[in-house]
Design a protein around this motif. Structure first.
Motif, PDB file in Angstrom:
ATOM      1  N   LEU A  20       0.824  -1.210   0.000  1.00 21.11           N
ATOM      2  CA  LEU A  20       0.000   0.000   0.000  1.00 21.11           C
ATOM      3  C   LEU A  20       0.860   1.263   0.000  1.00 21.11           C
ATOM      4  N   VAL A  80      -8.135  -3.730   7.125  1.00 22.82           N
ATOM      5  CA  VAL A  80      -8.905  -2.501   6.905  1.00 22.82           C
ATOM      6  C   VAL A  80      -8.144  -1.272   7.399  1.00 22.82           C
ATOM      7  N   ILE A  83      -5.387  -0.290   4.986  1.00 24.98           N
ATOM      8  CA  ILE A  83      -5.934   0.454   3.851  1.00 24.98           C
ATOM      9  C   ILE A  83      -6.266   1.885   4.257  1.00 24.98           C
ATOM     10  N   ILE A 101      -9.165   2.990  -4.970  1.00 30.94           N
ATOM     11  CA  ILE A 101      -8.722   2.276  -3.766  1.00 30.94           C
ATOM     12  C   ILE A 101      -9.868   2.116  -2.774  1.00 30.94           C
ATOM     13  N   VAL A 102     -10.591   3.198  -2.518  1.00 30.16           N
ATOM     14  CA  VAL A 102     -11.588   3.166  -1.450  1.00 30.16           C
ATOM     15  C   VAL A 102     -12.806   2.308  -1.802  1.00 30.16           C
ATOM     16  N   SER A 105     -12.053  -1.309  -1.422  1.00 33.26           N
ATOM     17  CA  SER A 105     -11.789  -1.510   0.000  1.00 33.26           C
ATOM     18  C   SER A 105     -13.084  -1.653   0.787  1.00 33.26           C
ATOM     19  N   LEU A 108     -14.235  -5.142   0.138  1.00 32.44           N
ATOM     20  CA  LEU A 108     -13.388  -6.072   0.879  1.00 32.44           C
ATOM     21  C   LEU A 108     -13.701  -6.042   2.367  1.00 32.44           C
ATOM     22  N   SER A 109     -13.923  -4.865   2.926  1.00 32.58           N
ATOM     23  CA  SER A 109     -14.228  -4.761   4.357  1.00 32.58           C
ATOM     24  C   SER A 109     -15.542  -5.453   4.692  1.00 32.58           C
ATOM     25  N   TYR A 151     -14.716   7.082   2.790  1.00 33.16           N
ATOM     26  CA  TYR A 151     -13.701   6.736   3.787  1.00 33.16           C
ATOM     27  C   TYR A 151     -14.350   6.510   5.154  1.00 33.16           C
ATOM     28  N   LEU A 154     -15.411   2.987   5.946  1.00 28.99           N
ATOM     29  CA  LEU A 154     -14.354   2.102   6.445  1.00 28.99           C
ATOM     30  C   LEU A 154     -14.155   2.300   7.944  1.00 28.99           C
TER      31      LEU A 154
END
Length: 212
Positions: A20, A80, A83, A101-102, A105, A108-109, A151, A154
């Motif tokens: 990352l 997490v 990231i 990216i976000v 993510s 994925l989270s 963001y 996350l």
């Protein structure tokens, strides 16, 4: 405390941290930002950003793997938060939280949260955080953007619904205190603002460290 599984999880986190960080170097300091937040960092951090970046990751990841919690949570937190740290660093450099990216993510989270025993609470935390920052972005578009909204999801999915409001509020307070400090020393003006992502990352890490 540091059995083979914890060592493996920590190692995975460290490898992810390196990957990352490499991605974050692709994002250059923005020339159109209202304030060069990256230039406000102390010279050592600006000239050798890799060192504090890895040290910060090692500090909070060691604490997480040392806690007596299920391995699924350790993996979830480390991935997490890794990231989030990357995105916060990019936000400092160029006032940007990139969708490329976000958005993956977030997916994925959500997937990782299903491997925990409290996934409903975590996902609801993400939704609440998303909704709150979305409303703030509408009310105050100069200080919050679409990247901050995503963001926030996350951050919310990491802390869960019970702590999400406190975490978001702490991020705002941290940002306010930092801005006040910089204004006192005339490093920024009253109309300047700092990115929200790094402040929310700090608040999220602190809530995790004190509540697991």
């Amino acid at each position: 405390m540091f059995n083979i599984f914890n060592v493996i999880i920590f190692s995975i986190g460290l490898i992810l941290c390196g990957f990352l960080y490499f991605i974050s170097t692709k994002y250059k300091i923005s020339e159109d930002s209202r304030i060069d937040a990256y230039a406000l960092m102390i010279p050592f951090i600006k000239s050798k950003p890799m060192i504090p970046y890895f040290l910060l990751h090692i500090a909070w990841s060691l604490f997480i793997v040392s806690r007596d919690i299920p391995y699924s949570y350790k993996i979830f937190y480390i991935i997490v938060l890794s990231i989030m740290q990357c995105l916060a660093y990019i936000d400092i450099k160029c006032f940007l939280i990139p969708n490329k990216i976000v958005l993956p993510s977030i997916v994925l989270s959500i997937i990782l949260s299903f491997f925990t025993s409290d996934f409903k609470n975590l996902i609801l935390g993400g939704i609440i955080a998303f909704a709150i920052i979305f409303v703030l972005a509408i009310i105050y578009p100069q200080g919050m953007g679409g990247g901050d909204v995503k963001y926030a999801f996350l951050a919310g999915i990491v802390v869960g619904k019970k702590l999400v409001v406190y975490s978001l509020l702490s991020g705002l307070i941290i940002g306010g205190l930092i801005s006040l400090f910089l204004m006192i020393f005339k490093l920024i003006g009253r109309k300047d603002y700092l990115p929200y992502g790094p402040n929310l990352f700090i608040a999220t890490v602190l809530f995790i460290l004190f509540n697991i």
